[in-house]
Design a protein around this motif. Structure first.
Motif, PDB file in Angstrom:
ATOM      1  N   HIS A   9       1.950  -0.680   2.771  1.00  0.00           N
ATOM      2  CA  HIS A   9       1.637  -0.502   4.197  1.00  0.00           C
ATOM      3  C   HIS A   9       2.139   0.855   4.663  1.00  0.00           C
ATOM      4  O   HIS A   9       3.276   1.239   4.350  1.00  0.00           O
ATOM      5  CB  HIS A   9       2.349  -1.554   5.055  1.00  0.00           C
ATOM      6  CG  HIS A   9       1.563  -2.772   5.343  1.00  0.00           C
ATOM      7  ND1 HIS A   9       0.391  -2.773   6.041  1.00  0.00           N
ATOM      8  CD2 HIS A   9       1.811  -4.064   5.021  1.00  0.00           C
ATOM      9  CE1 HIS A   9      -0.060  -4.010   6.154  1.00  0.00           C
ATOM     10  NE2 HIS A   9       0.775  -4.806   5.532  1.00  0.00           N
ATOM     11  N   ASN A  50       1.963   0.733  10.359  1.00  0.00           N
ATOM     12  CA  ASN A  50       1.618  -0.691  10.327  1.00  0.00           C
ATOM     13  C   ASN A  50       2.876  -1.555  10.416  1.00  0.00           C
ATOM     14  O   ASN A  50       2.916  -2.544  11.150  1.00  0.00           O
ATOM     15  CB  ASN A  50       0.863  -1.045   9.046  1.00  0.00           C
ATOM     16  CG  ASN A  50      -0.575  -0.595   9.056  1.00  0.00           C
ATOM     17  OD1 ASN A  50      -1.022   0.100   9.962  1.00  0.00           O
ATOM     18  ND2 ASN A  50      -1.305  -0.973   8.028  1.00  0.00           N
ATOM     19  N   LEU A  58      -2.059  -6.354  13.555  1.00  0.00           N
ATOM     20  CA  LEU A  58      -2.821  -5.203  13.076  1.00  0.00           C
ATOM     21  C   LEU A  58      -4.298  -5.374  13.409  1.00  0.00           C
ATOM     22  O   LEU A  58      -4.810  -6.489  13.464  1.00  0.00           O
ATOM     23  CB  LEU A  58      -2.675  -5.058  11.559  1.00  0.00           C
ATOM     24  CG  LEU A  58      -1.281  -4.790  11.025  1.00  0.00           C
ATOM     25  CD1 LEU A  58      -1.316  -4.691   9.506  1.00  0.00           C
ATOM     26  CD2 LEU A  58      -0.690  -3.533  11.630  1.00  0.00           C
ATOM     27  N   ASP A 103      -6.295  -0.580  11.289  1.00  0.00           N
ATOM     28  CA  ASP A 103      -4.974  -0.456  10.677  1.00  0.00           C
ATOM     29  C   ASP A 103      -5.002  -0.910   9.224  1.00  0.00           C
ATOM     30  O   ASP A 103      -4.297  -0.367   8.374  1.00  0.00           O
ATOM     31  CB  ASP A 103      -3.941  -1.338  11.405  1.00  0.00           C
ATOM     32  CG  ASP A 103      -3.716  -0.961  12.855  1.00  0.00           C
ATOM     33  OD1 ASP A 103      -3.719   0.243  13.172  1.00  0.00           O
ATOM     34  OD2 ASP A 103      -3.528  -1.885  13.676  1.00  0.00           O
ATOM     35  N   ARG A 104      -5.801  -1.933   8.949  1.00  0.00           N
ATOM     36  CA  ARG A 104      -5.787  -2.567   7.625  1.00  0.00           C
ATOM     37  C   ARG A 104      -6.577  -1.815   6.563  1.00  0.00           C
ATOM     38  O   ARG A 104      -6.216  -1.870   5.389  1.00  0.00           O
ATOM     39  CB  ARG A 104      -6.335  -3.987   7.729  1.00  0.00           C
ATOM     40  CG  ARG A 104      -5.395  -4.956   8.383  1.00  0.00           C
ATOM     41  CD  ARG A 104      -5.951  -6.375   8.329  1.00  0.00           C
ATOM     42  NE  ARG A 104      -5.111  -7.294   9.043  1.00  0.00           N
ATOM     43  CZ  ARG A 104      -5.322  -7.683  10.285  1.00  0.00           C
ATOM     44  NH1 ARG A 104      -6.356  -7.247  10.966  1.00  0.00           N
ATOM     45  NH2 ARG A 104      -4.500  -8.534  10.867  1.00  0.00           N
ATOM     46  N   TRP A 111      -4.678   0.442   4.150  1.00  0.00           N
ATOM     47  CA  TRP A 111      -3.758  -0.373   3.375  1.00  0.00           C
ATOM     48  C   TRP A 111      -4.504  -1.114   2.252  1.00  0.00           C
ATOM     49  O   TRP A 111      -4.067  -1.103   1.091  1.00  0.00           O
ATOM     50  CB  TRP A 111      -3.049  -1.351   4.313  1.00  0.00           C
ATOM     51  CG  TRP A 111      -2.213  -2.396   3.646  1.00  0.00           C
ATOM     52  CD1 TRP A 111      -1.139  -2.187   2.827  1.00  0.00           C
ATOM     53  CD2 TRP A 111      -2.360  -3.805   3.766  1.00  0.00           C
ATOM     54  NE1 TRP A 111      -0.613  -3.395   2.422  1.00  0.00           N
ATOM     55  CE2 TRP A 111      -1.341  -4.404   2.994  1.00  0.00           C
ATOM     56  CE3 TRP A 111      -3.242  -4.625   4.464  1.00  0.00           C
ATOM     57  CZ2 TRP A 111      -1.193  -5.785   2.892  1.00  0.00           C
ATOM     58  CZ3 TRP A 111      -3.087  -5.998   4.366  1.00  0.00           C
ATOM     59  CH2 TRP A 111      -2.069  -6.559   3.588  1.00  0.00           C
TER      60      TRP A 111
END
Length: 183
Positions: free
Chosen positions: A46, A50, A60, A64-65, A68
């Motif tokens: 991450h 995050n 999130l 945001d994901r 990652w």
């Protein structure tokens, strides 16, 4: 698949998924050891932004994901490119997230760890030193999309001891029946 087959045969790529406090790290470590695979802690990939966001109690967003998830897939591809096997932890709550993870290896197998809300909320309250606050558990349950019939994987109940959960996950990888979750 026999125990240790990942080390001797074709690479195996497993994602241990589920909402917070299902025991993803514990189960993934156990699976990696039994399979002779590289353990990858998805939370370690991450970005700090995050972690800060989740620690502040803010769920999130997909934006945001995505980086990652791409980082997790890249790590799996890296190990696969070296002929190795992986067992990765990642919540992988939505099909679209699992689709990204699957880009690393077509044969990715998802072990979806499942427990009741009350059990997992209790585990979260007892857990020390993790950035995910208990307040976000409900949002994870709301986001969770179960594995679909065309996804390689299995649902594994986390009520038993971690050693039993690892055994059930290995049974699922071998294609053997295992006790189905209740509730």
């Amino acid at each position: 698949m026999s125990e240790g087959e990942a080390a001797a045969g074709e690479p195996v790529h497993v994602v241990v998924m589920g909402v917070s406090s299902t025991g993803k790290t514990t189960v993934a470590r156990g699976l990696a050891e039994r399979l002779g695979a590289r353990f990858v802690e998805g939370d370690d990939l991450h970005p700090q932004a995050n972690i800060d966001k989740m620690a502040a109690g803010t769920p999130l967003t997909d934006e945001d994901r995505w980086p990652w998830l791409e980082a997790i897939a890249a790590r799996t591809r890296e190990v696969a490119g070296q002929g190795g096997s992986t067992v990765v932890t990642c919540s992988a709550l939505r099909r679209a997230y699992r689709d990204v993870l699957r880009t690393a290896a077509d044969d990715t197998f998802f072990v979806h760890l499942h427990g009741t809300f009350n059990l997992l909320a209790q585990r979260m309250r007892e857990r020390q030193g993790h950035f995910m606050p208990p307040a976000l558990l409900q949002s994870q349950f709301e986001t969770l999309e179960p594995l679909e019939s065309d996804e390689r994987g299995a649902l594994v109940d986390v009520t038993p001891t971690p050693d039993v959960v690892v055994e059930h996950a290995l049974d699922a990888l071998r294609g053997e029946p295992w006790p189905r979750p209740t509730g």
